[in-house]
Scaffold this active site. Structure first.
Site: not given
Ligand code: UD1
Length: 371
Positions: A211-213
């Site tokens: 998860v990084h957006r």
């Protein structure tokens, strides 16, 4: 725009992790076509694990320039890159600038070149999530509209460009990440037992998550829903392994979640091992959702929209957004499928070659796409 007639020089702009991966597929092909490549790293990603690890692991030549732009707000980061790239372009006078994907480095490279009347080639042209709140969508649209050569990976991408009035310079090239996935297939297989053992994982018994957006990390509500979903999945008996991106690292701090293994960002091959052996990939990354599909692993996309809609249409991925129950449901309902299912859609592993040949033909004056 003016095109040079001999000794063609391509200046490639990279800056973020997925671009090192794409360049690792295309750079050798450019070389095979006799094109001279100058590699410019904007320095958007600078941690060893986010940058050098990919240059080393994928045998990509060291950059000729590193602008060391680092982090900042979008305007600041893009602006700094724009100014510095322009200086390099004025010095190097390349015949064409090559950019990849949808990051701030993509936009800065494309804009700097277009303003100097240097033709731009965009790999991964025509992708659209149709969500203009995403910085990546703005970067994609703008990069496409200043490009002379648009390498659209799929038929959908070609259709998106057509709807925006872009037909000239468009080539349906397939997907360069698919090329790399194929190239490293044997290494991934060989390394599998060691990687799984080192993390205490059993094939198809764990979930691989990233998860990084900004859309997920910048919203408290979405972020907590994702963490809750991971807890729920672990409670159902599926351990989650999660290599943490720097943007996410800050948010997590010293937090620990039962059944969730938080690890450092992984190199390319290790990532492929986990994606291939997971029961499900959970991700908001554009690249990883596609790699899961190439490897035959079902993907639950932690977004409401995707620019890779083919995956959802083919039934190999589902859009779960950030609704905890929907994410869990996606994991429980997942199923395997043949790795070869999407081969035709993504260019059968020969995209880099095609791109290099097309660039060479264009440099020699050939018209690409409809005029
Ligand atoms: C960028 C891209 C995204 C791509 C992703 C791949 C944009 C708008 N987004 O997002 O499309 O999927 O790269 O990873 O360009 N940081 C570090 N060390 C690093 C790199 C970043 O600590 O090596 C920190 C930065 O300080 C920043 C945060 O991570 O606070 C985010 O980095 P940034 O480059 O802004 O965007 P990404 O989230 O990586």
């Amino acid at each position: 725009m003016k095109r040079a007639s001999n000794n063609h020089k391509i200046l490639t702009v990279v800056g973020a992790r997925p671009q090192f991966i794409k360049a690792a597929a295309v750079s050798p092909a450019l070389k095979s076509e006799g094109l001279r490549e100058i590699l410019l790293h904007t320095g958007q990603h600078y941690d060893w694990e986010m940058s050098e690890a990919f240059f080393e692991g994928l045998k990509l030549s060291s950059p000729d320039y590193n602008l060391e732009t680092g982090s900042g707000s979008h305007g600041m980061q893009t602006g700094r890159m724009l100014e510095a790239i322009e200086q390099v372009l004025k010095k190097e006078k390349p015949d064409l600038v090559l950019v990849y994907g949808d990051t701030n480095s993509t936009l800065a490279g494309a804009l700097a070149a277009a303003k100097l009347n240097i033709p731009v080639a965009h790999v991964e042209a025509g992708l659209r999530s149709f969500d203009r709140r995403m910085p990546e969508e703005i970067n994609r649209v703008l990069a496409d509209h200043v490009s002379s050569l648009l390498f659209a990976p799929t038929g959908n991408a070609v259709g998106n460009l057509k709807r925006e009035g872009i037909e000239e310079g468009v080539d349906q090239s397939g997907d360069v990440m698919f090329d790399l996935c194929r190239k490293y297939g044997g290494v991934v297989k060989r390394k599998t037992p060691r990687v799984l053992k080192s993390l205490g994982l059993t094939t198809k018994q764990f979930v691989f998550a990233t998860v990084h957006r900004a859309e997920n990390t910048d919203s408290r509500e979405k972020w907590h829903a994702v963490l809750k979903a991971f807890s729920m999945i672990a409670a159902k008996g599926f351990p989650v392994v999660w290599p943490v991106h720097p943007r996410t690292r800050e948010l997590l701090g010293s937090k620990r979640i039962e059944g969730v293994q938080l690890i450092r960002p992984l190199p390319y091959v290790e990532t492929q091992v986990l994606a291939a052996n997971a029961r499900v990939v959970l991700t908001d990354s554009g690249g990883l959702q596609k790699e899961a599909a190439f490897l035959g692993t079902y993907c639950v996309i932690l977004r409401d929209r995707t620019e890779w809609i083919e995956l959802v249409d083919e039934g190999v991925a589902v859009l779960a957004g950030t609704v905890s129950e929907k994410i869990l449901e996606g994991v429980l309902q997942s199923r395997g499928y043949s790795k070869t299912r999407l081969e035709k859609t993504f260019g059968e592993g020969k995209s880099s070659e095609r791109i290099a040949k097309t660039i060479r033909a264009y440099m020699r004056g050939k018209t690409i796409g409809k005029t």
